[in-house]
Design an enzyme around this catalytic site. Sequence first.
Site, mmCIF file in Angstrom:
data_model
loop_
_atom_site.group_PDB
_atom_site.id
_atom_site.type_symbol
_atom_site.label_atom_id
_atom_site.label_comp_id
_atom_site.label_asym_id
_atom_site.label_seq_id
_atom_site.Cartn_x
_atom_site.Cartn_y
_atom_site.Cartn_z
ATOM 1 N N HIS A 1 21.225 166.447 65.644
ATOM 2 C CA HIS A 1 20.491 165.291 65.694
ATOM 3 C C HIS A 1 20.004 165.035 67.002
ATOM 4 O O HIS A 1 18.171 164.585 66.986
ATOM 5 C CB HIS A 1 21.421 164.261 65.267
ATOM 6 C CG HIS A 1 21.013 163.461 65.156
ATOM 7 N ND1 HIS A 1 21.335 162.257 64.670
ATOM 8 C CD2 HIS A 1 19.542 162.694 65.728
ATOM 9 C CE1 HIS A 1 21.221 161.100 64.543
ATOM 10 N NE2 HIS A 1 20.083 161.131 65.152
ATOM 11 N N HIS B 1 15.732 162.917 69.849
ATOM 12 C CA HIS B 1 15.889 163.744 68.918
ATOM 13 C C HIS B 1 14.836 164.804 70.189
ATOM 14 O O HIS B 1 13.612 165.661 69.877
ATOM 15 C CB HIS B 1 15.340 163.387 67.760
ATOM 16 C CG HIS B 1 15.744 162.112 67.206
ATOM 17 N ND1 HIS B 1 14.923 162.175 65.699
ATOM 18 C CD2 HIS B 1 16.887 162.032 67.306
ATOM 19 C CE1 HIS B 1 15.375 161.374 65.549
ATOM 20 N NE2 HIS B 1 16.932 160.948 66.457
ATOM 21 N N GLU C 1 18.299 173.456 89.449
ATOM 22 C CA GLU C 1 18.760 172.290 89.486
ATOM 23 C C GLU C 1 19.741 171.918 88.592
ATOM 24 O O GLU C 1 20.244 170.402 88.794
ATOM 25 C CB GLU C 1 17.513 171.294 89.220
ATOM 26 C CG GLU C 1 16.435 172.300 90.292
ATOM 27 C CD GLU C 1 16.722 171.495 91.653
ATOM 28 O OE1 GLU C 1 16.915 170.141 92.020
ATOM 29 O OE2 GLU C 1 16.515 172.259 92.363
ATOM 30 N N HIS D 1 18.972 157.890 73.161
ATOM 31 C CA HIS D 1 18.876 158.084 72.498
ATOM 32 C C HIS D 1 17.398 159.111 71.955
ATOM 33 O O HIS D 1 16.403 157.926 71.296
ATOM 34 C CB HIS D 1 19.660 157.838 71.264
ATOM 35 C CG HIS D 1 19.105 158.686 69.763
ATOM 36 N ND1 HIS D 1 20.067 159.483 69.895
ATOM 37 C CD2 HIS D 1 19.195 158.368 68.578
ATOM 38 C CE1 HIS D 1 20.104 160.380 69.089
ATOM 39 N NE2 HIS D 1 19.147 159.816 68.313
ATOM 40 N N GLU E 1 21.104 152.334 65.641
ATOM 41 C CA GLU E 1 22.306 153.340 66.295
ATOM 42 C C GLU E 1 22.979 152.136 67.171
ATOM 43 O O GLU E 1 23.351 151.934 68.792
ATOM 44 C CB GLU E 1 22.093 153.957 67.102
ATOM 45 C CG GLU E 1 21.187 155.365 66.254
ATOM 46 C CD GLU E 1 22.715 156.159 65.209
ATOM 47 O OE1 GLU E 1 23.202 155.520 65.482
ATOM 48 O OE2 GLU E 1 22.442 157.338 64.776
HETATM 49 P P1 13P Z 1 15.883 153.197 64.551
HETATM 50 O O1 13P Z 1 14.715 153.763 64.296
HETATM 51 O O2 13P Z 1 17.093 152.593 63.955
HETATM 52 O O3 13P Z 1 16.904 152.985 66.112
HETATM 53 O O4 13P Z 1 16.896 155.094 64.361
HETATM 54 C C1 13P Z 1 16.384 156.131 64.577
HETATM 55 C C2 13P Z 1 17.350 157.237 65.155
HETATM 56 O O5 13P Z 1 16.999 158.252 65.823
HETATM 57 C C3 13P Z 1 18.841 157.408 64.296
HETATM 58 O O6 13P Z 1 19.598 158.132 65.065
HETATM 59 ZN ZN ZN Z 2 19.105 159.427 65.932
#
Ligand code: 13P
Ligand code: ZN
Length: 273
Positions: A211, A142, A170, A140, A116
């Site tokens: 995602h 998940h 909050e 980023h 990313e």
């Molecule tokens: P990477 O291991 O390449 O960082 O990918 C993980 C991910 O969350 C892709 O969206």
């Molecule tokens: Zn990801």
Amino acid sequence: MSILNVEVIKSYVRMCNDGWLQGWHERNGGNLTYRMTKEEVEACKDSFTYERPWVPMGVTAENLAGEFFIATGSGKYFRNVILAPEENICIAELNAKGDAYRVVWGLTKGGRPTSEFPSHIMNHSVKKAATDGAHRVIYHAHPGNIIAMTFVLPLTDKAFTKALWTSATECPVVFPGGVGVVQWMVPGGADIAMATSELMKKYDAAVWAHHGLFCSGPDFDTTFGLMHTIEKAAEIYVKALSCGQGIRQTISDQQLLDIARDFGIKLNEELLG
Ligand code: 13P
Ligand code: ZN
């Protein structure tokens, strides 16, 4: 002094581990990048080497030319960062055009920065310009509850912002600008990078449907705190809906405006109603 004892590297590693402990980084899920200050580059540069090749990114960020970024490695696991930072993270330098990078430290057992990286770089570019250089962190992750919400709510900025603002008092104070939503897209490429960075002109957080979540901030605490606050609100929303009765009562638009007034916050009123 070892580069691993430099404050910014220690703080970066701590944040990776904090994310792992939250359960947001299954396997290699998620990635973190940090735009270094000149002083931080100076403190680390005795450990740099310059023999690795320049790699085109597929995107161009002229305002980041020559800057250095700490990044997680593609396919590397957040849970391993604290055990062996030099194998799982790296420092990458951008070239004079802002369209290619080379790794100058880390990933000692091979690899490349996160897949990313184009999204991170475009977000850094937009946020550097929008905040006059204040924002340095793009994160980023998940987190399960915000992802769950993308299966039941309309994929609009308004629907997500309202659901999150009203799930914990909050929230409007922590992200008064709201959150953006990117429709489902193939991860890792220039298209999702452009779509996300377009939203980041307006927001500090962008949901990726089915995602995860991208957050931006000036430092590790603020950016981690934003991810944490959004995911906590999402958890409350999902739990409340899971009781099976629907939402019986919630915080009204007027009450959101009351919070904004008393806390001296400028709420993005486009997202009310
Ligand atoms: P990477 O291991 O390449 O960082 O990918 C993980 C991910 O969350 C892709 O969206
Ligand atoms: Zn990801």
